[in-house]
Scaffold this motif. Sequence first.
Motif, mmCIF file in Angstrom:
data_model
loop_
_atom_site.group_PDB
_atom_site.id
_atom_site.type_symbol
_atom_site.label_atom_id
_atom_site.label_comp_id
_atom_site.label_asym_id
_atom_site.label_seq_id
_atom_site.Cartn_x
_atom_site.Cartn_y
_atom_site.Cartn_z
ATOM 1 N N MET A 109 39.651 40.634 49.701
ATOM 2 C CA MET A 109 40.505 40.445 48.559
ATOM 3 C C MET A 109 40.544 41.572 47.814
ATOM 4 O O MET A 109 41.646 41.832 47.153
ATOM 5 N N SER A 112 37.517 36.232 42.418
ATOM 6 C CA SER A 112 38.764 36.616 41.790
ATOM 7 C C SER A 112 38.862 37.939 41.864
ATOM 8 O O SER A 112 37.897 38.644 41.317
ATOM 9 N N ARG A 165 44.236 38.081 43.889
ATOM 10 C CA ARG A 165 43.746 37.190 44.769
ATOM 11 C C ARG A 165 42.607 36.314 44.354
ATOM 12 O O ARG A 165 41.570 36.846 43.778
ATOM 13 N N SER A 166 42.563 34.826 44.350
ATOM 14 C CA SER A 166 41.356 34.111 43.942
ATOM 15 C C SER A 166 41.353 32.737 45.168
ATOM 16 O O SER A 166 42.023 32.472 45.542
ATOM 17 N N THR A 167 40.088 32.420 44.872
ATOM 18 C CA THR A 167 39.825 31.187 45.626
ATOM 19 C C THR A 167 38.620 30.519 44.856
ATOM 20 O O THR A 167 37.791 31.130 44.274
ATOM 21 N N ASP A 209 48.737 44.378 47.627
ATOM 22 C CA ASP A 209 49.862 43.461 46.802
ATOM 23 C C ASP A 209 50.442 44.371 45.708
ATOM 24 O O ASP A 209 51.510 44.292 45.495
ATOM 25 N N SER A 266 48.571 42.244 40.322
ATOM 26 C CA SER A 266 48.404 41.318 41.647
ATOM 27 C C SER A 266 47.053 40.916 41.366
ATOM 28 O O SER A 266 46.244 41.377 40.611
ATOM 29 N N ALA A 303 44.351 42.673 47.279
ATOM 30 C CA ALA A 303 44.960 42.868 45.797
ATOM 31 C C ALA A 303 45.500 44.386 45.645
ATOM 32 O O ALA A 303 46.500 44.498 44.996
#
Length: 203
Positions: A40, A12, A25-27, A47, A23, A44
């Motif tokens: 990422m 993340s 972004r995660s997985t 974004d 902003s 981020a």
Amino acid sequence: MFLAIDTSAGTSVAVVEGELVLSERSTEDTMRHAEVIGDMISGALDDAGVPASGIDAVVAGMGPGPFTGLRVGIAAARAFAWGIGVPVIPVVSHDAVALEEWAAGTRGDLLVVTDARRREVYWSSYGLDDRMPARTDGPGLCKPDELPYPEFLRVDATQVSAGDLGRAARMHLDLGIPEEFTEALYLRSPDVTMPGARKRVSQ
């Protein structure tokens, strides 16, 4: 303005300004930290519309977490911070989970639990009052049936939000709370170890 990075459970990355997550972004993928972390971070920042020069500090999730994944995030945080000349702020990853629960209105005693693999779990306990979430014990490592504080509300987290990690860092700074854990919290030996000296072959 903070860039926050956590790879203790999945990956993340977030850009945080004060209490606001600009902003994130995660997985939850726990196998591809190194492959996705660069994109990422870049994503981020894009974004959020924030250049690297707009970052004042990098927040690094220190775990607890598995050796390989955790060190990717910490190394990325330190490298990015070094590259732009800003400090790294270390934060226990479970603090982000506790803050998320606290912000949602949870009060009282809380046990945060994350997967440690090898049929073990990581845990940290917290006291959540109206002022802030405070860690009261841990982080620790144990078998699931050996978890302490069975009377506490338990939260099993599969993901640690970098947005909440950045918010936790801001809260710690605002309240003057020092972070006592400045190195990675693996809590056990790495999966891969250096080989020992070769044995002499008898003739």
